[in-house]
Design a protein around this motif. Sequence first.
Motif, PDB file in Angstrom:
ATOM      1  N   MET A   1       0.820  -1.192   0.000  1.00  0.00           N
ATOM      2  CA  MET A   1       0.000   0.000   0.000  1.00  0.00           C
ATOM      3  C   MET A   1       0.871   1.266   0.000  1.00  0.00           C
ATOM      4  SD  MET A   1      -3.060   0.855  -0.073  1.00  0.00           S
ATOM      5  CE  MET A   1      -4.117   2.201   0.197  1.00  0.00           C
ATOM      6  N   THR A   2       1.960   1.224   0.730  1.00  0.00           N
ATOM      7  CA  THR A   2       2.849   2.382   0.795  1.00  0.00           C
ATOM      8  C   THR A   2       3.466   2.679  -0.568  1.00  0.00           C
ATOM      9  OG1 THR A   2       3.378   1.806   3.075  1.00  0.00           O
ATOM     10  CG2 THR A   2       4.851   3.347   1.973  1.00  0.00           C
ATOM     11  N   LYS A   3       3.854   1.637  -1.287  1.00  0.00           N
ATOM     12  CA  LYS A   3       4.444   1.834  -2.605  1.00  0.00           C
ATOM     13  C   LYS A   3       3.433   2.451  -3.571  1.00  0.00           C
ATOM     14  CE  LYS A   3       7.954  -1.721  -2.325  1.00  0.00           C
ATOM     15  NZ  LYS A   3       8.520  -2.905  -2.944  1.00  0.00           N
ATOM     16  N   VAL A   4       2.191   2.054  -3.445  1.00  0.00           N
ATOM     17  CA  VAL A   4       1.143   2.628  -4.300  1.00  0.00           C
ATOM     18  C   VAL A   4       0.984   4.116  -3.981  1.00  0.00           C
ATOM     19  CG1 VAL A   4      -1.319   2.585  -4.843  1.00  0.00           C
ATOM     20  CG2 VAL A   4      -0.068   0.441  -4.578  1.00  0.00           C
ATOM     21  N   TRP A   5       0.963   4.449  -2.708  1.00  0.00           N
ATOM     22  CA  TRP A   5       0.828   5.855  -2.313  1.00  0.00           C
ATOM     23  C   TRP A   5       2.003   6.696  -2.827  1.00  0.00           C
ATOM     24  CZ3 TRP A   5      -2.092   9.661  -1.296  1.00  0.00           C
ATOM     25  CH2 TRP A   5      -1.558  10.817  -0.746  1.00  0.00           C
ATOM     26  N   PHE A   6       3.221   6.175  -2.694  1.00  0.00           N
ATOM     27  CA  PHE A   6       4.377   6.908  -3.183  1.00  0.00           C
ATOM     28  C   PHE A   6       4.355   7.046  -4.711  1.00  0.00           C
ATOM     29  CE2 PHE A   6       6.557   5.861   0.930  1.00  0.00           C
ATOM     30  CZ  PHE A   6       6.657   7.171   1.336  1.00  0.00           C
ATOM     31  N   ALA A   7       3.868   6.031  -5.397  1.00  0.00           N
ATOM     32  CA  ALA A   7       3.762   6.104  -6.857  1.00  0.00           C
ATOM     33  C   ALA A   7       2.767   7.188  -7.268  1.00  0.00           C
ATOM     34  CB  ALA A   7       3.343   4.754  -7.424  1.00  0.00           C
ATOM     35  N   ILE A   8       1.626   7.233  -6.606  1.00  0.00           N
ATOM     36  CA  ILE A   8       0.620   8.264  -6.902  1.00  0.00           C
ATOM     37  C   ILE A   8       1.164   9.639  -6.559  1.00  0.00           C
ATOM     38  CG2 ILE A   8      -1.650   9.151  -6.221  1.00  0.00           C
ATOM     39  CD1 ILE A   8      -2.509   6.194  -5.879  1.00  0.00           C
ATOM     40  N   SER A   9       1.813   9.736  -5.423  1.00  0.00           N
ATOM     41  CA  SER A   9       2.405  11.007  -5.008  1.00  0.00           C
ATOM     42  C   SER A   9       3.461  11.472  -6.002  1.00  0.00           C
ATOM     43  CB  SER A   9       3.010  10.851  -3.613  1.00  0.00           C
ATOM     44  OG  SER A   9       3.688  12.006  -3.235  1.00  0.00           O
ATOM     45  N   TRP A  10       4.281  10.560  -6.502  1.00  0.00           N
ATOM     46  CA  TRP A  10       5.314  10.912  -7.472  1.00  0.00           C
ATOM     47  C   TRP A  10       4.685  11.398  -8.777  1.00  0.00           C
ATOM     48  CZ3 TRP A  10       6.602   9.104 -12.326  1.00  0.00           C
ATOM     49  CH2 TRP A  10       7.813   9.568 -12.836  1.00  0.00           C
ATOM     50  N   ILE A  11       3.643  10.708  -9.237  1.00  0.00           N
ATOM     51  CA  ILE A  11       2.965  11.112 -10.474  1.00  0.00           C
ATOM     52  C   ILE A  11       2.363  12.504 -10.319  1.00  0.00           C
ATOM     53  CG2 ILE A  11       0.966  10.625 -11.955  1.00  0.00           C
ATOM     54  CD1 ILE A  11       1.630   7.625 -11.550  1.00  0.00           C
ATOM     55  N   LEU A  12       1.710  12.759  -9.203  1.00  0.00           N
ATOM     56  CA  LEU A  12       1.125  14.085  -8.971  1.00  0.00           C
ATOM     57  C   LEU A  12       2.200  15.161  -8.867  1.00  0.00           C
ATOM     58  CD1 LEU A  12      -1.720  13.225  -6.444  1.00  0.00           C
ATOM     59  CD2 LEU A  12      -1.939  13.780  -8.881  1.00  0.00           C
ATOM     60  N   ASP A  13       3.362  14.787  -8.379  1.00  0.00           N
ATOM     61  CA  ASP A  13       4.471  15.739  -8.273  1.00  0.00           C
ATOM     62  C   ASP A  13       5.065  16.077  -9.643  1.00  0.00           C
ATOM     63  OD1 ASP A  13       6.292  17.307  -6.686  1.00  0.00           O
ATOM     64  OD2 ASP A  13       7.829  15.809  -7.193  1.00  0.00           O
ATOM     65  N   GLN A  14       4.856  15.210 -10.624  1.00  0.00           N
ATOM     66  CA  GLN A  14       5.417  15.426 -11.955  1.00  0.00           C
ATOM     67  C   GLN A  14       4.589  16.379 -12.818  1.00  0.00           C
ATOM     68  OE1 GLN A  14       8.520  14.239 -12.589  1.00  0.00           O
ATOM     69  NE2 GLN A  14       8.283  13.627 -10.460  1.00  0.00           N
ATOM     70  N   PHE A  15       3.291  16.543 -12.529  1.00  0.00           N
ATOM     71  CA  PHE A  15       2.436  17.383 -13.364  1.00  0.00           C
ATOM     72  C   PHE A  15       2.963  18.800 -13.561  1.00  0.00           C
ATOM     73  CE2 PHE A  15      -1.240  14.424 -12.321  1.00  0.00           C
ATOM     74  CZ  PHE A  15      -1.237  13.841 -13.579  1.00  0.00           C
ATOM     75  N   PRO A  16       3.377  19.513 -12.501  1.00  0.00           N
ATOM     76  CA  PRO A  16       3.907  20.871 -12.738  1.00  0.00           C
ATOM     77  C   PRO A  16       5.178  20.878 -13.583  1.00  0.00           C
ATOM     78  CG  PRO A  16       3.439  20.535 -10.407  1.00  0.00           C
ATOM     79  CD  PRO A  16       3.284  19.220 -11.078  1.00  0.00           C
ATOM     80  N   LYS A  17       5.921  19.809 -13.571  1.00  0.00           N
ATOM     81  CA  LYS A  17       7.146  19.739 -14.364  1.00  0.00           C
ATOM     82  C   LYS A  17       6.839  19.487 -15.838  1.00  0.00           C
ATOM     83  CE  LYS A  17       9.643  18.142 -10.361  1.00  0.00           C
ATOM     84  NZ  LYS A  17      10.262  17.036  -9.677  1.00  0.00           N
ATOM     85  N   TRP A  18       5.735  18.768 -16.099  1.00  0.00           N
ATOM     86  CA  TRP A  18       5.358  18.490 -17.481  1.00  0.00           C
ATOM     87  C   TRP A  18       4.743  19.719 -18.151  1.00  0.00           C
ATOM     88  CZ3 TRP A  18       2.433  13.487 -15.833  1.00  0.00           C
ATOM     89  CH2 TRP A  18       3.364  12.476 -15.584  1.00  0.00           C
ATOM     90  N   LEU A  19       3.972  20.471 -17.399  1.00  0.00           N
ATOM     91  CA  LEU A  19       3.281  21.642 -17.938  1.00  0.00           C
ATOM     92  C   LEU A  19       3.604  22.876 -17.092  1.00  0.00           C
ATOM     93  CD1 LEU A  19      -0.176  19.930 -18.516  1.00  0.00           C
ATOM     94  CD2 LEU A  19       1.529  20.449 -20.254  1.00  0.00           C
ATOM     95  N   PRO A  20       4.801  23.423 -17.228  1.00  0.00           N
ATOM     96  CA  PRO A  20       5.151  24.589 -16.407  1.00  0.00           C
ATOM     97  C   PRO A  20       4.320  25.810 -16.807  1.00  0.00           C
ATOM     98  CG  PRO A  20       6.863  24.172 -18.021  1.00  0.00           C
ATOM     99  CD  PRO A  20       5.880  23.041 -18.124  1.00  0.00           C
ATOM    100  N   VAL A  21       4.071  26.671 -15.840  1.00  0.00           N
ATOM    101  CA  VAL A  21       3.297  27.883 -16.061  1.00  0.00           C
ATOM    102  C   VAL A  21       4.246  29.074 -16.044  1.00  0.00           C
ATOM    103  CG1 VAL A  21       1.485  29.346 -15.133  1.00  0.00           C
ATOM    104  CG2 VAL A  21       1.275  26.867 -14.973  1.00  0.00           C
ATOM    105  N   ASN A  22       4.206  29.860 -17.087  1.00  0.00           N
ATOM    106  CA  ASN A  22       4.992  31.090 -17.155  1.00  0.00           C
ATOM    107  C   ASN A  22       4.040  32.263 -17.068  1.00  0.00           C
ATOM    108  OD1 ASN A  22       7.463  29.766 -17.532  1.00  0.00           O
ATOM    109  ND2 ASN A  22       7.039  29.517 -19.706  1.00  0.00           N
ATOM    110  N   ARG A  23       4.239  33.118 -16.092  1.00  0.00           N
ATOM    111  CA  ARG A  23       3.353  34.257 -15.882  1.00  0.00           C
ATOM    112  C   ARG A  23       4.065  35.547 -16.297  1.00  0.00           C
ATOM    113  NH1 ARG A  23      -0.640  31.845 -13.054  1.00  0.00           N
ATOM    114  NH2 ARG A  23      -0.083  30.216 -11.605  1.00  0.00           N
ATOM    115  N   GLU A  24       3.299  36.458 -16.878  1.00  0.00           N
ATOM    116  CA  GLU A  24       3.843  37.749 -17.289  1.00  0.00           C
ATOM    117  C   GLU A  24       2.991  38.854 -16.693  1.00  0.00           C
ATOM    118  OE1 GLU A  24       4.470  38.318 -21.446  1.00  0.00           O
ATOM    119  OE2 GLU A  24       5.023  36.224 -21.744  1.00  0.00           O
TER     120      GLU A  24
END
Length: 77
Positions: A1-24
Amino acid sequence: MTKVWFAISWILDQFPKWLPVNRETYLDRLALRYDREGEPSQLADVDIFVSIVDPPKETPLGTANTVVSILAVDYSG
């Protein structure tokens, strides 16, 4: 169960890296909104610098929260 939680947490942590937001900031739009002819500017006369020492450790959300907190302060007093 812990490995599943860490996998989900890692995937959610990757979203901002895949689609960075640039503000002006569009200063001309700020001027249109807050600077009216014949009236004093509605923008504060205080300049505040928010320093980001280590960008990988300081998330954009944390920096945005800092800026919002600064903007919430009443400088008129």
